[in-house]
Enzyme design. Structure first.
Site, PDB file in Angstrom:
ATOM      1  N   GLN A  54       0.825  -1.214   0.000  1.00 51.03           N
ATOM      2  CA  GLN A  54       0.000   0.000   0.000  1.00 51.03           C
ATOM      3  C   GLN A  54       0.861   1.267   0.000  1.00 51.03           C
ATOM      4  OE1 GLN A  54      -2.500   0.131   3.420  1.00 51.03           O
ATOM      5  NE2 GLN A  54      -3.684   1.875   2.739  1.00 51.03           N
ATOM      6  N   THR A 101       1.378  -2.320   7.335  1.00 47.73           N
ATOM      7  CA  THR A 101       1.599  -3.775   7.329  1.00 47.73           C
ATOM      8  C   THR A 101       0.818  -4.406   6.175  1.00 47.73           C
ATOM      9  OG1 THR A 101       2.053  -3.685   9.670  1.00 47.73           O
ATOM     10  CG2 THR A 101       1.459  -5.821   8.859  1.00 47.73           C
ATOM     11  N   HIS A 102       0.593  -3.653   5.120  1.00 49.87           N
ATOM     12  CA  HIS A 102      -0.306  -4.120   4.076  1.00 49.87           C
ATOM     13  C   HIS A 102       0.452  -4.571   2.836  1.00 49.87           C
ATOM     14  CE1 HIS A 102      -2.938  -1.146   6.433  1.00 49.87           C
ATOM     15  NE2 HIS A 102      -2.922  -2.321   7.007  1.00 49.87           N
ATOM     16  N   LEU A 103       0.881  -5.833   2.882  1.00 53.06           N
ATOM     17  CA  LEU A 103       1.566  -6.455   1.745  1.00 53.06           C
ATOM     18  C   LEU A 103       0.546  -7.283   0.985  1.00 53.06           C
ATOM     19  CD1 LEU A 103       4.722  -7.768   3.654  1.00 53.06           C
ATOM     20  CD2 LEU A 103       4.423  -5.569   2.496  1.00 53.06           C
TER      21      LEU A 103
END
Lengths: 225, 595
Positions: B342, B523-525
């Site tokens: 993100q 933490t948005h993979l």
């Protein structure tokens, strides 16, 4: 066996207070305070006494006691740092420490092999007789190392020790929280969030987590390494 | 190796997606389900002790033990990858509930055209405007397909918000740019803090359409369709990186575990580290793992559900040698393809408010947003970008250590000592910035995942290597966001009487321009095991069933072909519900390929 090292402070240094949690299991401290002893002996978990003196002096220049109120000395920041370095954090227990160790670009952060204990030990040696210098000389010595990993680490830890929950050994008697009007952990603000919208929150007596819960709370730094 | 009795379904990972899949299976079928979770068991009462900034916000006490496994990073295939040695750009949770315990609770849906990104770009721009190395693809489903599942997730969690597009009817106060919703949010939006009211006023003055961001931290008491009752959020501010001690934040331990614990067909095993999915002739036979005592165990199963974090899902498939690893040089292979993270941005202004913000009263996800620049909305031709994003602000959550020390430029020569202390105390709990920016990260051929040739985990298995960098397109998106954010900051200063300071971009940490792992991003993979219409386009099909191994389902944001403009949790769980329906209603009745 290693000789036990102590940080010796005038009893009134820590603002005349130390919460029981600061030195859990060290009853002689409370006795010393009750007896109005001139000095209190704080057992060190990592530093030697001369090392603690250097770090204590550093934290006092970073966050001084001054006209704006309490500083690192009253908060017991050096005690907080000593406990952090004695625990899993100081030992890099929760850091990836497999090799190969290679230098990389700043975007990858600290890639060094030294753990916080080693960074402190080596940094303190470089400062020599720092603890014996006057305040202005101390400031000059710190300006010279301002960009180092060691100084940045001590600065970060000084703020942590100023404003942490007292269960970690810093922020003694919540002097840090009083400085900034932080009420401590509070479980419910639901009926206040709109009431104090754009209105300063009243000065309240802060409360620590252990006071809130009415029992001991295990600190991570006390986990066996 | 000890061989256990076969079970019907084994789920790798006890986080949000894995436990949701288990809950659907355990409540709607009679199959036996075993969930293998690497970390410790967690429950509501654990969270009484966690209102402690040092251990939880600064030492990451709820996260995976990164000394045992991490990822490596390099910007391009020409560079050498180095390990992420301490938690920086992402923070992956562990234990029962996974990252679903410590998440913030930001609960946005993706916009309608996210799912048809390739077609939408093609329609909007001449081919010459599309970067040659873009590898976006349509998501195998459309808004109409996913909307009912979004609704189910919102009703399960009790998302608090206000609809801005109810069956095509635009409603002021909600996000009028969202895709048409079939239903209103199940719970009212959050209460507003001072900072939120300033944001809202300024946004309206500028003609934007602000809304209170939807959140999974209950703004009011709520009972969900499963009969789970949870109390309203108390705004204690210990949310992001903490578990909720009263269960107001939607977490697997308060939404799913109470139901699962009643089911005899369900077993949760903590402390179990799965190392490999065992497969033969296009069929998964079970999983090999080490239990908490280090014993090697084989758990046979009829169906395997891979449900760890994005990075864990892709690494598991690579270590198990399932599928064809992606090769960026040739474009062949699918496993590891379209890795995205993100995008975030924002401005450089610093606002000093005339009053204290009381930022210590806050809820996770509580804040304002406007989506006037989402997707193709108001694309500025001068900005030369393909997509926009959402602007957010007004959130609180200030803890005393992390929030201390912001001072306006010029107030002290250095960031320590008496002069700085005075300025920092004076400005404490009074500063803020313009809105932050959260945007789509389009997928590129050169951003991908594979196994690292050098670094290993605690068992000696190769780490996952991430090869990723921002391109000029993302850097232009960031510049664009700074322009909008700084303009909003000026308006926020005007409506509130705050003093505004314009800081040099280099000092605000937003402009290094290159992908970095040292400081927190989100933490948005996403991606690496993406969904595709054919085996050439994806690792899994539209139901998250593996194309080559039909009794293997790979669920979570690893399936996203690119990153949408907001946080991914709602979309990951919507896809999980859809996958569960297909598994339960079709696969279990007639095991085989669903597409």
């Amino acid at each position: 066996m290693k000789r036990r090292e102590f940080l010796i402070l005038p009893a009134r240094t820590l603002g005349g207070y130390l919460l029981a949690s600061t030195l859990a299991g060290e009853p002689f401290l409370a006795q010393a305070q009750q007896a109005k002893a001139p000095d209190i002996k704080i057992p060190l978990k990592f530093f030697t006494a001369p090392e603690a003196a250097v770090v204590s002096a550093m934290t006092e220049r970073i966050f001084p006691t001054d006209a704006n109120g309490a500083g690192a000395r009253e908060a017991g920041v050096v005690i907080f740092i000593d406990r952090q370095l004695a625990g899993p954090y100081g030992h890099d227990k929760y850091r990836y420490t497999k090799g190969p160790w290679v230098e990389s670009i700043p975007e990858h952060g600290y890639q060094g092999q030294s753990n916080p204990r080693q960074i402190y030990r080596e940094g303190i040696i470089q400062l020599g007789n720092f603890a014996a210098l006057g305040a202005a000389e101390q400031d000059q010595a710190l300006i010279a190392i301002e960009k180092t990993t060691f100084f940045q680490m001590v600065r970060t830890h000084t703020l942590e020790g100023m404003f942490c929950d007292p269960l970690h050994g810093g922020n003694a008697d919540m002097v840090g929280w009083r400085l900034i009007g932080y009420p401590g952990p509070v479980m419910a603000y639901r009926h206040e969030i709109e009431k104090y919208r754009g209105v300063p929150y009243p000065k309240v007596e802060p409360q620590s987590l252990e006071q809130l819960l009415g029992r001991k709370v295990p600190a991570w730094e006390d986990e066996p390494v | 190796m000890e061989r256990l009795k076969p079970v019907d379904v084994v789920v790798i990972g006890g986080g949000f997606t894995g436990l949701l899949m288990a809950k659907e299976l355990a409540t709607r079928t009679s199959v036996s389900v075993v969930v293998l979770e690497r970390g410790p068991d967690r429950q509501l009462l654990d969270y009484m002790d966690d209102m402690d900034e040092v251990d939880f916000s600064l030492r990451f006490r709820m996260m995976q033990n990164i000394s045992e496994e991490t990822v490596t990073h390099r910007h391009t295939t020409a560079n050498r990858a180095v390990p992420v040695r301490e938690w920086g750009h992402v923070r992956l949770g562990t234990g029962t509930g996974g990252s679903g315990e410590h998440w913030t609770g930001v609960a946005n849906r993706y916009p309608e055209d996210t799912f048809i990104i390739k077609s939408a770009l093609k329609e909007r721009f001449p081919a010459s405007r599309i970067p040659a190395d873009l590898s976006v693809q349509d998501w195998t489903l459309t808004w109409k397909d996913i909307e009912p599942f979004y609704t189910r997730v919102e009703e399960m969690m009790g998302i608090g918000g206000k609809a801005g597009n109810l069956q095509g009817r635009r409603i002021d106060g909600g996000n009028v740019f969202e895709g048409p919703r079939s239903k209103e949010y199940p719970v009212r939006p959050h209460l507003q803090s001072y900072a939120m009211t300033v944001f809202e006023k300024a946004a309206r003055e500028l003609g934007y359409h602000p809304y209170i961001n939807p959140a999974a931290t209950l703004p009011a008491d709520y009972t969900n369709p499963d009969g789970i009752s949870r109390p309203a959020c108390q705004y204690c501010s210990y949310c992001m990186l903490y578990g909720c001690m009263i269960g107001a934040k939607a977490q697997p331990t308060n939404l799913l575990l109470p139901i699962l614990k009643e089911k005899k067909t369900f077993t949760l095993r903590n402390g179990c580290w799965v190392r490999k999915i065992v497969h033969r002739d296009g069929r998964a036979e079970g999983v090999e793992y080490r239990d908490e005592n280090g014993r090697e165990i084989f758990q046979p199963a009829s169906v395997v559900v891979q449900a760890t974090f994005t990075s864990g899902n892709v690494r598991s498939l690579l270590l198990s040698k399932i599928g064809t690893p992606y090769d960026p040089a040739t474009g062949r292979g699918t496993l590891g393809k379209n890795f995205t993270h993100q995008m975030s941005g924002g401005g450089n202004a610093l606002l000093v408010y005339p009053t204290k913000l009381n930022a210590f009263m806050a809820a996770g996800g509580q804040g304002m947003a406007f989506s006037d620049f989402d997707g193709f909305n108001q694309l500025d031709p001068d900005a030369n970008i393909l997509r926009g994003g959402t602007f957010t602000g007004g959130g609180g959550g200030g803890h005393p250590i992390a929030s201390f020390g912001t001072t306006p430029p010029g107030t002290s020569a250095r960031n320590w000592g008496s002069a700085w202390k005075q300025a920092a105390i004076e400005h404490n709990d009074r500063t803020g910035g313009g809105p932050g920016f959260s945007a789509e990260h389009l997928s590129y051929r050169h951003n991908f995942l594979d196994l690292d040739p050098t670094y290993t985990d605690k068992w000696g298995d190769p780490l996952l290597r991430t090869t990723i960098d921002w391109t000029d397109h993302e850097r232009r998106m960031r510049d664009f966001s700074a322009k909008i954010s700084d303009r909003m900051a000026e308006e926020m200063a005007r409506v509130s009487g705050a003093k505004i300071h314009h800081r040099p971009a280099a000092t605000t940490g937003r402009r290094s321009g290159r992908y970095q792992t040292a400081a927190y991003a989100t933490t948005h993979l996403h991606g690496g095991a993406i969904m595709g219409d054919t085996p050439a386009d994806g690792v899994v099909n539209t139901y998250l069933q593996h194309w080559d191994v039909p009794n293997l389902f790979v669920i979570g944001a690893s399936a996203f072909p690119h990153a949408g403009p907001t946080n991914p949790t709602m979309t990951a769980l919507a896809l999980t519900f859809r996958s569960a329906d297909a598994l339960i209603e079709r696969y279990l009745k007639n095991p085989g390929k669903l597409v």
